[in-house]
Design a protein around this motif. Structure first.
Motif, PDB file in Angstrom:
ATOM      1  N   LEU A  20     -12.365  19.924 -18.060  1.00  0.00           N
ATOM      2  CA  LEU A  20     -12.355  19.890 -16.591  1.00  0.00           C
ATOM      3  C   LEU A  20     -13.774  19.905 -16.027  1.00  0.00           C
ATOM      4  CD1 LEU A  20      -9.318  22.216 -15.835  1.00  0.00           C
ATOM      5  CD2 LEU A  20      -9.391  19.710 -15.939  1.00  0.00           C
ATOM      6  N   GLN A  21     -14.684  20.668 -16.668  1.00  0.00           N
ATOM      7  CA  GLN A  21     -16.083  20.668 -16.228  1.00  0.00           C
ATOM      8  C   GLN A  21     -16.701  19.285 -16.399  1.00  0.00           C
ATOM      9  OE1 GLN A  21     -17.654  23.845 -18.706  1.00  0.00           O
ATOM     10  NE2 GLN A  21     -18.041  25.110 -16.907  1.00  0.00           N
ATOM     11  N   SER A  22     -16.415  18.647 -17.522  1.00  0.00           N
ATOM     12  CA  SER A  22     -16.952  17.305 -17.771  1.00  0.00           C
ATOM     13  C   SER A  22     -16.517  16.336 -16.677  1.00  0.00           C
ATOM     14  CB  SER A  22     -16.478  16.775 -19.129  1.00  0.00           C
ATOM     15  OG  SER A  22     -16.953  17.560 -20.174  1.00  0.00           O
ATOM     16  N   LEU A  23     -15.244  16.381 -16.353  1.00  0.00           N
ATOM     17  CA  LEU A  23     -14.728  15.505 -15.307  1.00  0.00           C
ATOM     18  C   LEU A  23     -15.337  15.843 -13.948  1.00  0.00           C
ATOM     19  CD1 LEU A  23     -11.028  15.391 -16.486  1.00  0.00           C
ATOM     20  CD2 LEU A  23     -12.631  13.466 -16.451  1.00  0.00           C
ATOM     21  N   ALA A  24     -15.495  17.127 -13.663  1.00  0.00           N
ATOM     22  CA  ALA A  24     -16.077  17.537 -12.380  1.00  0.00           C
ATOM     23  C   ALA A  24     -17.528  17.090 -12.256  1.00  0.00           C
ATOM     24  CB  ALA A  24     -15.967  19.059 -12.217  1.00  0.00           C
ATOM     25  N   VAL A  25     -18.295  17.221 -13.332  1.00  0.00           N
ATOM     26  CA  VAL A  25     -19.691  16.776 -13.295  1.00  0.00           C
ATOM     27  C   VAL A  25     -19.749  15.267 -13.075  1.00  0.00           C
ATOM     28  CG1 VAL A  25     -21.781  16.477 -14.708  1.00  0.00           C
ATOM     29  CG2 VAL A  25     -20.673  18.705 -14.585  1.00  0.00           C
ATOM     30  N   GLY A  26     -18.893  14.524 -13.773  1.00  0.00           N
ATOM     31  CA  GLY A  26     -18.847  13.078 -13.569  1.00  0.00           C
ATOM     32  C   GLY A  26     -18.473  12.702 -12.147  1.00  0.00           C
ATOM     33  N   ARG A  27     -17.509  13.408 -11.583  1.00  0.00           N
ATOM     34  CA  ARG A  27     -17.073  13.125 -10.208  1.00  0.00           C
ATOM     35  C   ARG A  27     -18.106  13.550  -9.177  1.00  0.00           C
ATOM     36  NH1 ARG A  27     -11.230  15.453 -11.575  1.00  0.00           N
ATOM     37  NH2 ARG A  27     -10.292  13.553 -12.384  1.00  0.00           N
ATOM     38  N   SER A  28     -18.931  14.537  -9.506  1.00  0.00           N
ATOM     39  CA  SER A  28     -19.931  15.009  -8.547  1.00  0.00           C
ATOM     40  C   SER A  28     -21.062  14.002  -8.368  1.00  0.00           C
ATOM     41  CB  SER A  28     -20.495  16.365  -8.978  1.00  0.00           C
ATOM     42  OG  SER A  28     -21.333  16.224 -10.121  1.00  0.00           O
ATOM     43  N   ASP A  29     -21.223  13.096  -9.314  1.00  0.00           N
ATOM     44  CA  ASP A  29     -22.191  12.005  -9.168  1.00  0.00           C
ATOM     45  C   ASP A  29     -21.461  10.898  -8.417  1.00  0.00           C
ATOM     46  OD1 ASP A  29     -23.651   9.602  -9.510  1.00  0.00           O
ATOM     47  OD2 ASP A  29     -24.573  10.377 -11.346  1.00  0.00           O
ATOM     48  N   LYS A  30     -21.711  10.815  -7.120  1.00  0.00           N
ATOM     49  CA  LYS A  30     -20.947   9.896  -6.279  1.00  0.00           C
ATOM     50  C   LYS A  30     -21.058   8.447  -6.740  1.00  0.00           C
ATOM     51  CE  LYS A  30     -21.106  12.843  -2.254  1.00  0.00           C
ATOM     52  NZ  LYS A  30     -21.634  13.060  -0.910  1.00  0.00           N
ATOM     53  N   LEU A  31     -22.236   8.035  -7.179  1.00  0.00           N
ATOM     54  CA  LEU A  31     -22.386   6.653  -7.618  1.00  0.00           C
ATOM     55  C   LEU A  31     -21.622   6.404  -8.917  1.00  0.00           C
ATOM     56  CD1 LEU A  31     -23.465   3.821  -7.346  1.00  0.00           C
ATOM     57  CD2 LEU A  31     -25.613   4.600  -8.385  1.00  0.00           C
ATOM     58  N   LEU A  32     -21.739   7.306  -9.864  1.00  0.00           N
ATOM     59  CA  LEU A  32     -21.012   7.148 -11.130  1.00  0.00           C
ATOM     60  C   LEU A  32     -19.505   7.091 -10.866  1.00  0.00           C
ATOM     61  CD1 LEU A  32     -21.100   6.976 -14.217  1.00  0.00           C
ATOM     62  CD2 LEU A  32     -21.096   9.474 -14.274  1.00  0.00           C
ATOM     63  N   TYR A  33     -19.030   7.971 -10.010  1.00  0.00           N
ATOM     64  CA  TYR A  33     -17.606   7.998  -9.684  1.00  0.00           C
ATOM     65  C   TYR A  33     -17.179   6.698  -9.001  1.00  0.00           C
ATOM     66  CZ  TYR A  33     -13.103   9.856  -8.181  1.00  0.00           C
ATOM     67  OH  TYR A  33     -11.765  10.062  -7.984  1.00  0.00           O
ATOM     68  N   GLU A  34     -18.028   6.188  -8.092  1.00  0.00           N
ATOM     69  CA  GLU A  34     -17.692   4.936  -7.407  1.00  0.00           C
ATOM     70  C   GLU A  34     -17.691   3.763  -8.382  1.00  0.00           C
ATOM     71  OE1 GLU A  34     -19.068   2.081  -3.688  1.00  0.00           O
ATOM     72  OE2 GLU A  34     -20.208   3.904  -4.084  1.00  0.00           O
ATOM     73  N   ILE A  35     -18.638   3.752  -9.306  1.00  0.00           N
ATOM     74  CA  ILE A  35     -18.649   2.691 -10.316  1.00  0.00           C
ATOM     75  C   ILE A  35     -17.335   2.706 -11.086  1.00  0.00           C
ATOM     76  CG2 ILE A  35     -19.676   1.944 -12.509  1.00  0.00           C
ATOM     77  CD1 ILE A  35     -22.409   2.809 -11.329  1.00  0.00           C
ATOM     78  N   GLN A  36     -16.920   3.887 -11.479  1.00  0.00           N
ATOM     79  CA  GLN A  36     -15.678   4.008 -12.236  1.00  0.00           C
ATOM     80  C   GLN A  36     -14.474   3.594 -11.405  1.00  0.00           C
ATOM     81  OE1 GLN A  36     -14.483   7.992 -13.063  1.00  0.00           O
ATOM     82  NE2 GLN A  36     -12.426   7.218 -13.280  1.00  0.00           N
ATOM     83  N   GLN A  37     -14.443   3.994 -10.146  1.00  0.00           N
ATOM     84  CA  GLN A  37     -13.286   3.734  -9.294  1.00  0.00           C
ATOM     85  C   GLN A  37     -13.211   2.291  -8.791  1.00  0.00           C
ATOM     86  OE1 GLN A  37     -10.744   6.006  -8.648  1.00  0.00           O
ATOM     87  NE2 GLN A  37     -11.826   7.077 -10.266  1.00  0.00           N
ATOM     88  N   GLN A  38     -14.370   1.679  -8.491  1.00  0.00           N
ATOM     89  CA  GLN A  38     -14.350   0.383  -7.828  1.00  0.00           C
ATOM     90  C   GLN A  38     -14.773  -0.774  -8.708  1.00  0.00           C
ATOM     91  OE1 GLN A  38     -15.729   0.055  -3.917  1.00  0.00           O
ATOM     92  NE2 GLN A  38     -14.987   2.039  -3.299  1.00  0.00           N
ATOM     93  N   ALA A  39     -15.334  -0.473  -9.843  1.00  0.00           N
ATOM     94  CA  ALA A  39     -15.784  -1.558 -10.704  1.00  0.00           C
ATOM     95  C   ALA A  39     -14.589  -2.258 -11.332  1.00  0.00           C
ATOM     96  CB  ALA A  39     -16.698  -1.000 -11.792  1.00  0.00           C
ATOM     97  N   ASP A  40     -14.869  -3.414 -11.896  1.00  0.00           N
ATOM     98  CA  ASP A  40     -13.777  -4.148 -12.523  1.00  0.00           C
ATOM     99  C   ASP A  40     -13.281  -3.416 -13.767  1.00  0.00           C
ATOM    100  OD1 ASP A  40     -15.342  -4.849 -14.808  1.00  0.00           O
ATOM    101  OD2 ASP A  40     -16.137  -6.579 -13.760  1.00  0.00           O
ATOM    102  N   HIS A  41     -12.190  -3.887 -14.289  1.00  0.00           N
ATOM    103  CA  HIS A  41     -11.530  -3.240 -15.426  1.00  0.00           C
ATOM    104  C   HIS A  41     -12.468  -3.096 -16.626  1.00  0.00           C
ATOM    105  CE1 HIS A  41      -8.228  -1.997 -17.968  1.00  0.00           C
ATOM    106  NE2 HIS A  41      -8.519  -2.960 -18.819  1.00  0.00           N
ATOM    107  N   GLY A  42     -13.358  -4.068 -16.814  1.00  0.00           N
ATOM    108  CA  GLY A  42     -14.277  -4.021 -17.945  1.00  0.00           C
ATOM    109  C   GLY A  42     -15.188  -2.814 -17.903  1.00  0.00           C
TER     110      GLY A  42
END
Length: 194
Positions: free
Chosen positions: A94-116
């Motif tokens: 859960l900490q790993s996921l929270a740290v990843g989500r706290s980086d807004k750009l990283l989270y946006e890349i994951q959420q909005q980038a293409d499937h690849g």
């Protein structure tokens, strides 16, 4: 140092392109940033950017890797505080996921980038696998020395499972934290801990 392109007066490195891309992504957003935006930011042609990063997806992966490296540094110190393998598997995940989500750009890349790109972030690369091994191995090695890890599974395999669990939790945005904890305790922990 990365590959250098451009004129002798203005050599261009992969690191400069990643930095410019990061600035563009933060300014315009992931969905609206193009290779042309990055080229303009650097004062070069789009073709010059494509010589270093064949596709936009590959450039997004490179930006994500830099962000993941920064997140990994935070997680190494967080994981050093965990003693119990079961709690680490639950709360470390859960900490790993929270740290990843706290980086807004990283989270946006994951959420909005293409499937690849999404697949890349969870499937990983040798670099991502090694970063995750650096985070998880001290805890796993300690638990293995205590006889707590099931026979026949090495750290590499456990880290692959961790990445799969991260992907599953990210897909289930409807899960509350309590449901995530329950799933990790009932499903994930028994697959690793004896």
């Amino acid at each position: 140092m990365g590959e250098i392109l451009g004129s002798n007066k203005n050599p261009l490195t992969r690191e400069q392109v990643i930095e410019a891309a990061t600035e563009c992504l933060e300014h315009f957003g992931v969905a609206k940033t193009s290779m042309i935006d990055v080229a303009r930011k650097l004062g070069v042609t789009r073709q010059t950017i494509h010589r270093l990063f064949e596709t936009r997806t590959i450039l997004l992966e490179a930006v994500a890797e830099v962000r993941i490296q920064a997140a990994a540094k935070k997680l190494v110190s967080m994981f050093a505080t965990h003693d119990d393998i079961e709690e680490t598997l639950v709360h470390g995940t859960l900490q790993s996921l929270a740290v990843g989500r706290s980086d807004k750009l990283l989270y946006e890349i994951q959420q909005q980038a293409d499937h690849g790109v999404d697949q890349y972030m969870f499937r990983g690369s040798p670099m991502i696998q090694q970063l995750m091994l650096d985070i998880w191995s001290p805890v796993l090695d300690r638990a293995r020395a205590e006889g707590r890890i099931r026979d026949g599974i090495d750290n590499d395999k456990i880290v692959q499972w961790v990445r799969n669990v991260h992907a599953m939790i990210n897909m289930r945005s409807d899960y509350s934290e309590a449901q995530q904890i329950e799933m990790l305790r009932d499903f994930f922990v028994p697959s690793i801990v004896r």
